[in-house]
Design a protein around this motif. Structure first.
Motif, PDB file in Angstrom:
ATOM      1  N   GLY A  56       0.915  -1.152  -0.034  1.00 28.55           N
ATOM      2  CA  GLY A  56       0.049  -0.012   0.162  1.00 28.55           C
ATOM      3  C   GLY A  56       0.694   1.121   0.016  1.00 28.55           C
ATOM      4  O   GLY A  56       1.921   1.368  -0.582  1.00 28.55           O
ATOM      5  N   ASN A  57       0.264   2.362   0.703  1.00 22.15           N
ATOM      6  CA  ASN A  57       1.100   3.606   0.873  1.00 22.15           C
ATOM      7  C   ASN A  57       2.153   3.287   1.788  1.00 22.15           C
ATOM      8  O   ASN A  57       2.167   3.005   2.947  1.00 22.15           O
ATOM      9  N   ALA A  58       3.324   3.480   1.116  1.00 27.42           N
ATOM     10  CA  ALA A  58       4.807   2.815   2.037  1.00 27.42           C
ATOM     11  C   ALA A  58       5.797   3.796   1.844  1.00 27.42           C
ATOM     12  O   ALA A  58       5.982   4.461   0.626  1.00 27.42           O
ATOM     13  N   VAL A  59       6.847   3.570   2.340  1.00 22.93           N
ATOM     14  CA  VAL A  59       8.181   4.465   2.416  1.00 22.93           C
ATOM     15  C   VAL A  59       9.387   3.475   2.520  1.00 22.93           C
ATOM     16  O   VAL A  59       9.414   2.550   3.169  1.00 22.93           O
ATOM     17  N   VAL A  60      10.284   3.438   1.529  1.00 26.21           N
ATOM     18  CA  VAL A  60      11.327   2.698   1.737  1.00 26.21           C
ATOM     19  C   VAL A  60      12.735   3.388   1.840  1.00 26.21           C
ATOM     20  O   VAL A  60      12.949   4.351   0.826  1.00 26.21           O
ATOM     21  N   ILE A  61      13.374   3.171   2.685  1.00 24.27           N
ATOM     22  CA  ILE A  61      14.609   3.921   3.030  1.00 24.27           C
ATOM     23  C   ILE A  61      15.922   3.125   2.976  1.00 24.27           C
ATOM     24  O   ILE A  61      15.917   1.854   3.464  1.00 24.27           O
ATOM     25  N   GLN A  62      16.918   3.675   2.518  1.00 27.85           N
ATOM     26  CA  GLN A  62      18.165   2.833   2.181  1.00 27.85           C
ATOM     27  C   GLN A  62      18.833   3.443   3.356  1.00 27.85           C
ATOM     28  O   GLN A  62      19.184   4.809   3.271  1.00 27.85           O
ATOM     29  N   GLY A  63      19.577   2.892   4.064  1.00 24.98           N
ATOM     30  CA  GLY A  63      20.411   3.381   5.407  1.00 24.98           C
ATOM     31  C   GLY A  63      21.701   4.167   4.785  1.00 24.98           C
ATOM     32  O   GLY A  63      22.076   3.542   3.673  1.00 24.98           O
ATOM     33  N   ASP A  64      22.490   5.007   5.374  1.00 26.45           N
ATOM     34  CA  ASP A  64      23.568   5.687   4.959  1.00 26.45           C
ATOM     35  C   ASP A  64      24.691   4.712   4.769  1.00 26.45           C
ATOM     36  O   ASP A  64      25.686   4.774   3.947  1.00 26.45           O
ATOM     37  N   ASP A  65      24.533   3.574   5.368  1.00 23.77           N
ATOM     38  CA  ASP A  65      25.834   2.399   5.191  1.00 23.77           C
ATOM     39  C   ASP A  65      25.465   1.698   3.948  1.00 23.77           C
ATOM     40  O   ASP A  65      26.478   0.832   3.714  1.00 23.77           O
ATOM     41  N   GLY A  66      24.355   1.955   3.185  1.00 26.87           N
ATOM     42  CA  GLY A  66      24.220   1.151   1.758  1.00 26.87           C
ATOM     43  C   GLY A  66      23.776  -0.327   2.049  1.00 26.87           C
ATOM     44  O   GLY A  66      23.186  -1.082   1.153  1.00 26.87           O
ATOM     45  N   GLN A  67      23.722  -0.880   3.419  1.00 26.66           N
ATOM     46  CA  GLN A  67      23.287  -2.164   3.653  1.00 26.66           C
ATOM     47  C   GLN A  67      21.922  -2.265   4.181  1.00 26.66           C
ATOM     48  O   GLN A  67      21.286  -3.486   3.857  1.00 26.66           O
ATOM     49  N   LEU A  68      21.406  -1.496   5.041  1.00 22.33           N
ATOM     50  CA  LEU A  68      20.181  -1.730   5.741  1.00 22.33           C
ATOM     51  C   LEU A  68      18.997  -0.880   4.837  1.00 22.33           C
ATOM     52  O   LEU A  68      19.089   0.223   4.276  1.00 22.33           O
ATOM     53  N   PHE A  69      17.978  -1.780   4.688  1.00 22.51           N
ATOM     54  CA  PHE A  69      16.948  -1.315   3.938  1.00 22.51           C
ATOM     55  C   PHE A  69      15.607  -1.272   4.918  1.00 22.51           C
ATOM     56  O   PHE A  69      15.329  -2.364   5.509  1.00 22.51           O
ATOM     57  N   THR A  70      14.880  -0.163   5.107  1.00 22.20           N
ATOM     58  CA  THR A  70      13.472  -0.287   5.814  1.00 22.20           C
ATOM     59  C   THR A  70      12.517   0.011   5.190  1.00 22.20           C
ATOM     60  O   THR A  70      12.480   1.031   4.426  1.00 22.20           O
ATOM     61  N   ARG A  71      11.397  -0.555   5.495  1.00 21.57           N
ATOM     62  CA  ARG A  71      10.125  -0.286   4.750  1.00 21.57           C
ATOM     63  C   ARG A  71       9.030  -0.023   5.552  1.00 21.57           C
ATOM     64  O   ARG A  71       9.093  -0.612   6.523  1.00 21.57           O
ATOM     65  N   TYR A  72       8.280   1.032   5.446  1.00 23.19           N
ATOM     66  CA  TYR A  72       7.300   1.306   6.414  1.00 23.19           C
ATOM     67  C   TYR A  72       6.057   1.330   5.576  1.00 23.19           C
ATOM     68  O   TYR A  72       5.699   2.166   4.766  1.00 23.19           O
ATOM     69  N   GLY A  73       5.234   0.209   5.542  1.00 23.25           N
ATOM     70  CA  GLY A  73       4.065  -0.063   4.556  1.00 23.25           C
ATOM     71  C   GLY A  73       2.979   0.088   5.458  1.00 23.25           C
ATOM     72  O   GLY A  73       2.714   0.232   6.415  1.00 23.25           O
ATOM     73  N   HIS A  74       1.731   0.003   4.589  1.00 20.81           N
ATOM     74  CA  HIS A  74       0.229  -0.003   4.925  1.00 20.81           C
ATOM     75  C   HIS A  74      -0.044   1.207   5.685  1.00 20.81           C
ATOM     76  O   HIS A  74      -0.649   1.184   6.722  1.00 20.81           O
ATOM     77  N   GLN A  75       0.649   2.413   5.236  1.00 24.86           N
ATOM     78  CA  GLN A  75       0.322   3.703   6.094  1.00 24.86           C
ATOM     79  C   GLN A  75      -0.850   4.339   5.919  1.00 24.86           C
ATOM     80  O   GLN A  75      -1.236   4.703   4.728  1.00 24.86           O
TER      81      GLN A  75
END
Length: 75
Positions: free
Chosen positions: A56-75
């Motif tokens: 759904g309505n989501a945000v995907v962020i790539q961490g500054d280290d280039g390795q960590l990805f976070t997704r905040y979904g169903h907003q």
């Protein structure tokens, strides 16, 4: 390599542990509508809105280290 410091993104309980019955590689946090959400770590927004991926309505962020990805979904 040192793991980045990760902040809890919302003041809300976990409704599903990592993996869980749905099979997605993450955890669900059951926040009510209007609950503020913060990024778990600093980084770059790669996607915002409905990506057509089932989150759904989501945000995907790539961490500054280039390795960590976070997704905040169903907003």
């Amino acid at each position: 390599m040192t793991a980045p410091a990760i902040a809890w993104p919302a003041h809300a309980p976990i409704s599903q542990e990592y993996g869980g019955a749905s099979g997605h590689p993450g955890m669900d946090i059951a926040a009510t509508a209007g609950t503020p959400i913060s990024a778990a770590t600093s980084g770059t927004v790669l996607q915002a809105g409905d990506g057509g991926d089932g989150y759904g309505n989501a945000v995907v962020i790539q961490g500054d280290d280039g390795q960590l990805f976070t997704r905040y979904g169903h907003q």
